[in-house]
Design an enzyme around this catalytic site. Structure first.
Site, PDB file in Angstrom:
ATOM      1  N   GLU A  96       0.840  -1.193   0.000  1.00 53.42           N
ATOM      2  CA  GLU A  96       0.000   0.000   0.000  1.00 53.42           C
ATOM      3  C   GLU A  96       0.878   1.246   0.000  1.00 53.42           C
ATOM      4  OE1 GLU A  96      -2.563   1.546  -0.825  1.00 53.42           O
ATOM      5  OE2 GLU A  96      -4.100   0.912   0.583  1.00 53.42           O
ATOM      6  N   ASP A  97       0.360   2.323  -0.569  1.00 55.58           N
ATOM      7  CA  ASP A  97       1.116   3.575  -0.570  1.00 55.58           C
ATOM      8  C   ASP A  97       1.103   4.229   0.811  1.00 55.58           C
ATOM      9  OD1 ASP A  97      -1.588   4.306  -0.698  1.00 55.58           O
ATOM     10  OD2 ASP A  97      -1.360   5.574  -2.468  1.00 55.58           O
ATOM     11  N   ASP A 149      -3.734   5.390   6.346  1.00 56.20           N
ATOM     12  CA  ASP A 149      -4.281   6.589   6.981  1.00 56.20           C
ATOM     13  C   ASP A 149      -5.353   6.147   7.977  1.00 56.20           C
ATOM     14  OD1 ASP A 149      -5.177   9.123   7.626  1.00 56.20           O
ATOM     15  OD2 ASP A 149      -5.542   9.755   5.572  1.00 56.20           O
ATOM     16  N   LYS A 169       0.410   6.987   8.551  1.00 58.02           N
ATOM     17  CA  LYS A 169      -0.076   8.229   9.149  1.00 58.02           C
ATOM     18  C   LYS A 169      -0.960   7.867  10.350  1.00 58.02           C
ATOM     19  CE  LYS A 169      -1.891  11.216   6.216  1.00 58.02           C
ATOM     20  NZ  LYS A 169      -2.905  11.993   5.461  1.00 58.02           N
ATOM     21  N   PHE A 181      -2.039  16.033   3.889  1.00 54.14           N
ATOM     22  CA  PHE A 181      -2.406  15.302   2.680  1.00 54.14           C
ATOM     23  C   PHE A 181      -1.145  15.141   1.842  1.00 54.14           C
ATOM     24  CE2 PHE A 181      -4.155  14.079  -1.321  1.00 54.14           C
ATOM     25  CZ  PHE A 181      -5.197  13.238  -0.941  1.00 54.14           C
ATOM     26  N   ARG A 226       1.254  12.159  -8.908  1.00 52.22           N
ATOM     27  CA  ARG A 226       1.775  10.799  -8.759  1.00 52.22           C
ATOM     28  C   ARG A 226       3.212  10.680  -9.260  1.00 52.22           C
ATOM     29  NH1 ARG A 226      -2.189   7.192  -7.456  1.00 52.22           N
ATOM     30  NH2 ARG A 226      -4.279   7.596  -8.223  1.00 52.22           N
TER      31      ARG A 226
END
Length: 175
Positions: free
Chosen positions: A99-100, A103, A131, A152, A165
């Site tokens: 996963e990037d 959150d 995060k 963000f 991106r």
């Protein structure tokens, strides 16, 4: 690009590649002699997954899922939608979700349960960014690249409404 909307470089490409090497080595050691299935969560995890997989010295299969809980917003909606499912049978397999960013944890919590229901032997999570301030559910991330503040984040695969991106580093959107 909209340079006026992005902040300073938080994490450089060199730092990301070094961390990918550390994590790839750890995964290789933990799963020595076994095969793994890397599942990249589209679209944000593509660059990170490529960096990780090049540094894992094991037999592996790769697959992708498209899952969303954001749409074009900057906060998770809390509703998980599968837009593209796996093509690979994961029953009895060691699965590492790539996963990037973690959150809220909502999407990954959903995916872990989903993969358990499909009979995965082991399920681990590998995230470029964590995060923790954004958590809405308790989720354990097994391999974390970097911990970031509650901003963000964009760059290195992470986007805002499909922009940013392609930045070769991690940064954030200005308020």
């Amino acid at each position: 690009m909209h340079e006026e909307t992005i902040g300073n470089v938080m994490i450089t490409q060199d730092e990301i590649l070094a961390k990918a090497g550390e994590i790839g080595k750890k995964i290789t050691e933990e799963f020595k002699g076994e095969e793994i299935v890397l599942v990249g969560i589209l679209r944000g995890a593509v660059l990170w997954m490529a960096d990780i997989m090049k540094r894992i010295e094991l037999d592996m299969t790769i697959d992708f899922m498209a899952v969303s809980s954001y749409g074009s917003a900057t906060k998770s909606s809390g509703i998980v939608k599968i837009n593209k499912d796996l093509d690979t049978d994961i029953e009895g397999k060691n699965v590492i979700i790539v996963e990037d960013i973690v959150d809220s944890g909502v999407t990954l919590n959903y995916l872990v349960g989903y993969f358990q229901s499909r009979g995965a032997k082991v399920i681990k999570i590998c995230a470029l960014l964590d995060k923790p301030e954004g958590r809405r559910v308790d989720i354990e991330v097994d391999y974390i690249g970097f911990t970031v503040d509650d901003r963000f984040i964009v760059g290195y695969g992470l986007d805002y409404d499909q922009k940013y991106r392609n930045l070769p580093y991690i940064t954030y959107l200005e308020e």
